[in-house]
Motif scaffolding. Structure first.
Motif, mmCIF file in Angstrom:
data_model
loop_
_atom_site.group_PDB
_atom_site.id
_atom_site.type_symbol
_atom_site.label_atom_id
_atom_site.label_comp_id
_atom_site.label_asym_id
_atom_site.label_seq_id
_atom_site.Cartn_x
_atom_site.Cartn_y
_atom_site.Cartn_z
ATOM 1 N N ILE A 48 45.369 46.101 15.032
ATOM 2 C CA ILE A 48 44.235 45.840 15.916
ATOM 3 C C ILE A 48 44.605 44.672 16.822
ATOM 4 O O ILE A 48 44.865 43.562 16.339
ATOM 5 N N ILE A 49 44.640 44.947 18.114
ATOM 6 C CA ILE A 49 45.094 43.952 19.085
ATOM 7 C C ILE A 49 44.035 43.770 20.166
ATOM 8 O O ILE A 49 43.589 44.735 20.779
ATOM 9 N N LEU A 50 43.629 42.537 20.402
ATOM 10 C CA LEU A 50 42.657 42.251 21.443
ATOM 11 C C LEU A 50 43.333 42.287 22.811
ATOM 12 O O LEU A 50 44.457 41.816 22.960
ATOM 13 N N ILE A 51 42.620 42.832 23.777
ATOM 14 C CA ILE A 51 43.152 42.889 25.136
ATOM 15 C C ILE A 51 42.057 42.484 26.120
ATOM 16 O O ILE A 51 40.880 42.422 25.771
ATOM 17 N N ASP A 52 42.463 42.178 27.334
ATOM 18 C CA ASP A 52 41.556 41.936 28.447
ATOM 19 C C ASP A 52 40.459 40.927 28.102
ATOM 20 O O ASP A 52 40.747 39.810 27.713
ATOM 21 N N THR A 53 39.196 41.329 28.231
ATOM 22 C CA THR A 53 38.069 40.421 28.055
ATOM 23 C C THR A 53 38.028 39.811 26.669
ATOM 24 O O THR A 53 37.778 38.606 26.502
ATOM 25 N N GLN A 54 38.286 40.625 25.640
ATOM 26 C CA GLN A 54 38.232 40.124 24.273
ATOM 27 C C GLN A 54 39.333 39.088 24.009
ATOM 28 O O GLN A 54 39.109 38.097 23.327
ATOM 29 N N LEU A 55 40.501 39.310 24.566
ATOM 30 C CA LEU A 55 41.589 38.346 24.414
ATOM 31 C C LEU A 55 41.251 37.041 25.133
ATOM 32 O O LEU A 55 41.525 35.947 24.629
ATOM 33 N N ALA A 56 40.638 37.156 26.299
ATOM 34 C CA ALA A 56 40.222 35.968 27.041
ATOM 35 C C ALA A 56 39.179 35.171 26.254
ATOM 36 O O ALA A 56 39.202 33.936 26.237
ATOM 37 N N LEU A 57 38.263 35.881 25.589
ATOM 38 C CA LEU A 57 37.246 35.210 24.781
ATOM 39 C C LEU A 57 37.869 34.528 23.567
ATOM 40 O O LEU A 57 37.436 33.441 23.165
ATOM 41 N N LEU A 58 38.877 35.157 22.972
ATOM 42 C CA LEU A 58 39.578 34.527 21.865
ATOM 43 C C LEU A 58 40.164 33.194 22.324
ATOM 44 O O LEU A 58 40.007 32.165 21.662
ATOM 45 N N LYS A 59 40.827 33.206 23.457
ATOM 46 C CA LYS A 59 41.505 32.001 23.948
ATOM 47 C C LYS A 59 40.519 30.909 24.332
ATOM 48 O O LYS A 59 40.734 29.726 24.021
ATOM 49 N N SER A 60 39.419 31.275 24.994
ATOM 50 C CA SER A 60 38.441 30.263 25.405
ATOM 51 C C SER A 60 37.712 29.683 24.195
ATOM 52 O O SER A 60 37.452 28.474 24.137
ATOM 53 N N LYS B 160 28.858 34.738 25.376
ATOM 54 C CA LYS B 160 29.924 35.702 25.082
ATOM 55 C C LYS B 160 30.856 35.178 23.995
ATOM 56 O O LYS B 160 31.319 35.944 23.146
ATOM 57 N N GLU B 161 31.135 33.881 24.021
ATOM 58 C CA GLU B 161 31.979 33.294 22.978
ATOM 59 C C GLU B 161 31.286 33.364 21.625
ATOM 60 O O GLU B 161 31.924 33.668 20.603
ATOM 61 N N LEU B 162 29.974 33.092 21.594
ATOM 62 C CA LEU B 162 29.229 33.158 20.340
ATOM 63 C C LEU B 162 29.204 34.587 19.800
ATOM 64 O O LEU B 162 29.342 34.808 18.590
ATOM 65 N N SER B 163 29.034 35.555 20.694
ATOM 66 C CA SER B 163 29.053 36.952 20.275
ATOM 67 C C SER B 163 30.427 37.336 19.735
ATOM 68 O O SER B 163 30.547 38.060 18.747
ATOM 69 N N PHE B 164 31.469 36.824 20.376
ATOM 70 C CA PHE B 164 32.828 37.100 19.914
ATOM 71 C C PHE B 164 33.057 36.518 18.525
ATOM 72 O O PHE B 164 33.620 37.181 17.646
#
Length: 224
Positions: A58-70, A111-115
């Motif tokens: 399972i690999i995060l991409i695009d928006t989800q990856l950006a949310l992980l980093k932020s 969005k970060e809280l939802s992530f």
């Protein structure tokens, strides 16, 4: 705190697209099948090569990856601000309050809280991690009155048997003993797990092969 309503449909959509890229997850669709020799062979191979990516991860991409980093950057700012030792037992609510009250950190976005909610709630068996869930709520706290801070280590242990066992080991081995990891709260496990995933291009499965996801913490009461 007021619990945020988590978007249930995100799980189904993310499992098939965002979270998995072009991969799909059999267990996410509810499919059940008997474990065969190939399953065991694949599992043993992935465990022997735990720090490498594997088919089906399972690999995060695009928006989800950006949310992980932020989210990770914000967690690291909190950690630097409160201190590494205090961060080990910081609760989710305390982290949110601290971020909100400190402009240098900044409040977590919706969005970060939802992530973070989603990452906490996601069934870790989809990563291939089958450890027992020890925390049912993201807002669970570690009671500070039950802890002892170990001088010079920045870590905490539970009072009673864990602490007494540590003292016995320290007495026998002296300066050879270093406590590198003690009691961990949810936020500490978040930063460890997300850091590992971020270092491996958003690969959550790879991270779970060497680190427990945030919802599955080791019980230091039992391990000693």
């Amino acid at each position: 705190m007021n619990r945020r309503t988590f978007i249930k449909t995100l799980c189904a959509v993310a499992a098939a697209t965002t979270l998995c890229g072009s991969q799909t997850i059999a267990c996410a669709s509810g499919a059940v099948r008997t474990v065969d020799d190939e399953d065991l062979k694949d599992y043993l191979h992935s465990m022997a090569n735990f720090d490498l990516p594997h088919m089906g991860d399972i690999i995060l991409i695009d928006t989800q990856l950006a949310l992980l980093k932020s989210s990770l950057k914000r967690l690291r700012r909190i950690q630097r601000s409160v201190g590494f030792g205090n961060f080990c037992i910081l609760s989710f609510d305390e982290a949110l309050l601290y971020a909100r009250q400190n402009p240098s950190i900044g409040s977590f976005t919706k969005k970060e809280l939802s992530f973070l909610d989603y990452t906490f709630s996601f069934d870790a068996s989809n990563y291939g991690f089958y450890g027992k869930r020890t925390i049912s709520n993201i807002t669970s706290r570690v009671s500070k009155k039950d802890l002892v801070k170990i001088q010079g280590s920045g870590n905490f242990l539970y009072r009673g048997q864990p602490h007494e066992t540590y003292k016995s080991i320290k007495k026998l081995l002296g300066k050879k003993v270093y406590l590198t990891s003690g009691v961990r709260g949810t936020m500490k496990q978040f930063i460890l797990f997300l850091s590992k995933a971020a270092a491996n291009k958003g690969n959550l499965s790879l991270a779970s092969r060497s680190l427990a996801p945030p919802r599955i913490l080791f019980s230091w009461r039992r391990r000693f």
